[in-house]
Scaffold this active site. Structure first.
Site, PDB file in Angstrom:
ATOM      1  N   HIS A 215      -5.165  -9.185  -0.563  1.00 28.94           N
ATOM      2  CA  HIS A 215      -5.355  -9.228   0.633  1.00 28.94           C
ATOM      3  C   HIS A 215      -6.497 -10.651   1.309  1.00 28.94           C
ATOM      4  O   HIS A 215      -7.230 -10.143   0.705  1.00 28.94           O
ATOM      5  CB  HIS A 215      -5.925  -7.910   1.769  1.00 28.94           C
ATOM      6  CG  HIS A 215      -4.395  -6.920   0.795  1.00 28.94           C
ATOM      7  ND1 HIS A 215      -4.782  -5.845   0.139  1.00 28.94           N
ATOM      8  CD2 HIS A 215      -4.073  -6.800   1.717  1.00 28.94           C
ATOM      9  CE1 HIS A 215      -3.444  -5.575  -0.138  1.00 28.94           C
ATOM     10  NE2 HIS A 215      -2.978  -5.409   0.806  1.00 28.94           N
TER      11      HIS A 215
ATOM     12  N   HIS B 190      -6.285   5.468   6.839  1.00 27.11           N
ATOM     13  CA  HIS B 190      -5.053   4.298   6.249  1.00 27.11           C
ATOM     14  C   HIS B 190      -4.719   6.010   4.938  1.00 27.11           C
ATOM     15  O   HIS B 190      -3.908   5.480   4.984  1.00 27.11           O
ATOM     16  CB  HIS B 190      -7.196   3.973   4.952  1.00 27.11           C
ATOM     17  CG  HIS B 190      -5.683   3.465   4.130  1.00 27.11           C
ATOM     18  ND1 HIS B 190      -5.279   2.484   3.905  1.00 27.11           N
ATOM     19  CD2 HIS B 190      -6.644   3.371   2.578  1.00 27.11           C
ATOM     20  CE1 HIS B 190      -4.693   1.838   2.801  1.00 27.11           C
ATOM     21  NE2 HIS B 190      -5.501   2.626   2.030  1.00 27.11           N
TER      22      HIS B 190
ATOM     23  N   TYR C 250      -8.129  -9.680   3.705  1.00 22.35           N
ATOM     24  CA  TYR C 250      -9.555  -8.856   4.067  1.00 22.35           C
ATOM     25  C   TYR C 250     -10.802  -8.843   3.040  1.00 22.35           C
ATOM     26  O   TYR C 250     -11.487  -8.208   3.513  1.00 22.35           O
ATOM     27  CB  TYR C 250      -8.709  -7.978   5.254  1.00 22.35           C
ATOM     28  CG  TYR C 250      -8.129  -7.293   4.320  1.00 22.35           C
ATOM     29  CD1 TYR C 250      -8.832  -5.430   3.199  1.00 22.35           C
ATOM     30  CD2 TYR C 250      -6.363  -6.677   4.707  1.00 22.35           C
ATOM     31  CE1 TYR C 250      -7.979  -5.012   2.538  1.00 22.35           C
ATOM     32  CE2 TYR C 250      -6.375  -5.169   3.584  1.00 22.35           C
ATOM     33  CZ  TYR C 250      -6.905  -4.613   2.985  1.00 22.35           C
ATOM     34  OH  TYR C 250      -6.371  -4.273   2.097  1.00 22.35           O
ATOM     35  N   GLU C 251      -9.981  -8.724   2.334  1.00 23.79           N
ATOM     36  CA  GLU C 251     -10.821  -8.262   0.572  1.00 23.79           C
ATOM     37  C   GLU C 251     -11.489  -9.188   0.445  1.00 23.79           C
ATOM     38  O   GLU C 251     -12.729  -9.100  -0.331  1.00 23.79           O
ATOM     39  CB  GLU C 251     -10.120  -7.867  -0.296  1.00 23.79           C
ATOM     40  CG  GLU C 251      -9.464  -6.693  -0.079  1.00 23.79           C
ATOM     41  CD  GLU C 251      -8.376  -6.133  -1.410  1.00 23.79           C
ATOM     42  OE1 GLU C 251      -9.168  -5.795  -2.662  1.00 23.79           O
ATOM     43  OE2 GLU C 251      -6.944  -7.023  -1.969  1.00 23.79           O
TER      44      GLU C 251
ATOM     45  N   HIS D 170      -3.869   0.415  -5.039  1.00 17.94           N
ATOM     46  CA  HIS D 170      -2.958  -0.810  -5.446  1.00 17.94           C
ATOM     47  C   HIS D 170      -3.350  -0.540  -6.767  1.00 17.94           C
ATOM     48  O   HIS D 170      -4.772  -1.124  -6.821  1.00 17.94           O
ATOM     49  CB  HIS D 170      -3.814  -1.758  -3.996  1.00 17.94           C
ATOM     50  CG  HIS D 170      -3.372  -2.272  -3.393  1.00 17.94           C
ATOM     51  ND1 HIS D 170      -1.772  -3.236  -3.534  1.00 17.94           N
ATOM     52  CD2 HIS D 170      -3.277  -1.618  -2.061  1.00 17.94           C
ATOM     53  CE1 HIS D 170      -1.570  -2.664  -1.931  1.00 17.94           C
ATOM     54  NE2 HIS D 170      -1.758  -2.800  -1.243  1.00 17.94           N
TER      55      HIS D 170
ATOM     56  N   MET E  35      -1.099  -6.521   7.943  1.00 13.63           N
ATOM     57  CA  MET E  35      -2.250  -7.111   6.799  1.00 13.63           C
ATOM     58  C   MET E  35      -1.849  -8.621   5.835  1.00 13.63           C
ATOM     59  O   MET E  35      -3.097  -8.129   4.556  1.00 13.63           O
ATOM     60  CB  MET E  35      -3.782  -7.077   6.861  1.00 13.63           C
ATOM     61  CG  MET E  35      -4.588  -5.609   8.070  1.00 13.63           C
ATOM     62  SD  MET E  35      -5.682  -4.667   7.891  1.00 13.63           S
ATOM     63  CE  MET E  35      -5.235  -3.516   8.902  1.00 13.63           C
ATOM     64  N   SER E  36      -0.415  -8.646   5.084  1.00 14.46           N
ATOM     65  CA  SER E  36      -0.325  -8.832   3.547  1.00 14.46           C
ATOM     66  C   SER E  36       1.013  -9.992   4.239  1.00 14.46           C
ATOM     67  O   SER E  36       1.390 -10.572   5.711  1.00 14.46           O
ATOM     68  CB  SER E  36       0.098  -7.928   3.648  1.00 14.46           C
ATOM     69  OG  SER E  36       1.364  -7.274   3.355  1.00 14.46           O
TER      70      SER E  36
ATOM     71  N   ALA F 206       3.149  -2.009   4.315  1.00 12.07           N
ATOM     72  CA  ALA F 206       2.428  -1.000   4.559  1.00 12.07           C
ATOM     73  C   ALA F 206       2.358  -1.942   6.213  1.00 12.07           C
ATOM     74  O   ALA F 206       1.715  -2.824   6.315  1.00 12.07           O
ATOM     75  CB  ALA F 206       1.600   0.114   4.231  1.00 12.07           C
TER      76      ALA F 206
ATOM     77  N   ASN G 165       3.116   4.044  10.472  1.00 20.68           N
ATOM     78  CA  ASN G 165       2.412   4.785  11.756  1.00 20.68           C
ATOM     79  C   ASN G 165       2.969   4.087  12.640  1.00 20.68           C
ATOM     80  O   ASN G 165       3.231   2.594  12.773  1.00 20.68           O
ATOM     81  CB  ASN G 165       0.927   4.311  11.632  1.00 20.68           C
ATOM     82  CG  ASN G 165       0.435   3.260  11.579  1.00 20.68           C
ATOM     83  OD1 ASN G 165       0.107   2.522  10.203  1.00 20.68           O
ATOM     84  ND2 ASN G 165      -0.166   2.190  12.659  1.00 20.68           N
TER      85      ASN G 165
ATOM     86  N   SER H  83       0.490  -1.480   0.395  1.00 17.99           N
ATOM     87  CA  SER H  83       0.141   0.062  -0.028  1.00 17.99           C
ATOM     88  C   SER H  83       0.804   1.140   0.140  1.00 17.99           C
ATOM     89  O   SER H  83       1.889   1.464   0.891  1.00 17.99           O
ATOM     90  CB  SER H  83      -1.317  -0.015   1.280  1.00 17.99           C
ATOM     91  OG  SER H  83      -2.313  -1.128   1.537  1.00 17.99           O
TER      92      SER H  83
END
Ligand code: HPA
Length: 279
Positions: free
Chosen positions: A83, A252, A85-86, A61, A216-217, A113, A240, A30
């Protein structure tokens, strides 16, 4: 729906469009998609044209494969990843990784990220991934094993190639000597299924478990790549501090903005590391 297409078919299709062998594949996380602009002789294939590839739905993306050269090395670059989560099945998440293996790629550079759990590693820092915690609740290799890729019970002792970690650290030091001001740390990346960011209590727990960064990846692709015998390098862009560590909430857009800020150094580091890994 999970794809029934075999990654070999995707590789065959890609070969029919870009006939050169691939030595290193890169996945851009990301906010880090700008690296694709550095590719010489870039040949772009939108994911929707590649048999078996899903589409990326996240802002930041692009959703295309970019093939070409970096300093004389043939590369395939995933500008946008899939991902968990998608809502994709793990098989879809690792489909491009397996396609790279079928294309003959020997090396995979995974970028992402991530939130830092270590206050020395501030937003804008980069982190070389030394190991991971798979806290996604599932392995991408669950299900019938495809022996043509690798064994049923693959070893995960050294997922992230030590020599590649050294290349990244040495090249980062060279970039810093030339005047760029940035920090490159090392640490354990903890993969979570998302899409929520963590609670402060969860961040304290992952810290206790030994994580230095959360995201998350990356881990599904790293596991699939090692299963298929690729050498893996992982680099996180710290966007962050983990929830509760800074007094701020996580957004985000902040993740994307930090990616934008480190883009120059990040591109330079990737270019140097790809050349260093060679063909
Ligand atoms: N948590 C999980 N994923 C992330 C974060 C975070 O704080 N920052 C960027 N990706």
């Amino acid at each position: 729906m999970p794809s029934t297409t075999n990654p070999r078919e995707a590789a065959e299709f890609i070969r029919s469009r870009f006939g050169e062998p691939i030595s290193t594949a890169v996945v851009l996380g990301s906010g880090l998609g700008a690296f694709a602009d550095e590719i010489e002789g870039a040949f772009r294939i939108p994911y929707e044209e590649i048999p078996g590839f899903a589409r990326s739905t996240v802002e930041g993306h692009a959703g295309q494969l970019v093939l070409g050269h970096i300093g004389g090395v043939n590369v395939a670059v995933q500008q946008g990843r899939f991902h968990f989560y998608e809502g994709y099945e793990m098989g879809q998440v690792i489909f491009p990784t397996r396609t790279f293996a079928c294309l003959g790629a020997k090396n995979l550079i995974l970028t992402n990220a991530a939130g830092s759990l270590n206050t020395d590693m501030k937003p804008g820092s980069l982190m070389v991934i030394t190991d991971h915690l798979n806290c996604m609740g599932v392995s991408p290799l669950r299900g019938k094993n495809d022996d043509s890729f690798g064994p049923r019970f693959p070893d995960m002792t050294r997922v992230y190639d030590r020599e590649f970690q050294e290349f990244a650290e040495e090249e980062a030091a060279a970039i810093a000597r030339s005047g760029a001001d940035f920090y490159l740390g090392r640490g354990v990346y903890c993969a979570l299924s998302g899409p929520t960011y963590e609670t402060p209590a969860e961040i304290r727990m992952y810290r206790l478990l030994g994580a230095d960064a959360v995201g998350m990846s990356t881990v599904p692709e790293a596991i699939a790549a090692r299963h298929a015998g690729l050498r893996v390098l992982g680099i996180s862009c710290i966007t962050n501090l983990g929830a509760g560590l800074s007094g701020e909430i996580i957004d985000h857009s902040e993740v994307m903005e930090t990616g934008e800020k480190v883009k120059g150094v990040f591109k330079e580091l990737l270019k140097r590391v790809i050349s260093r890994i060679g063909s």
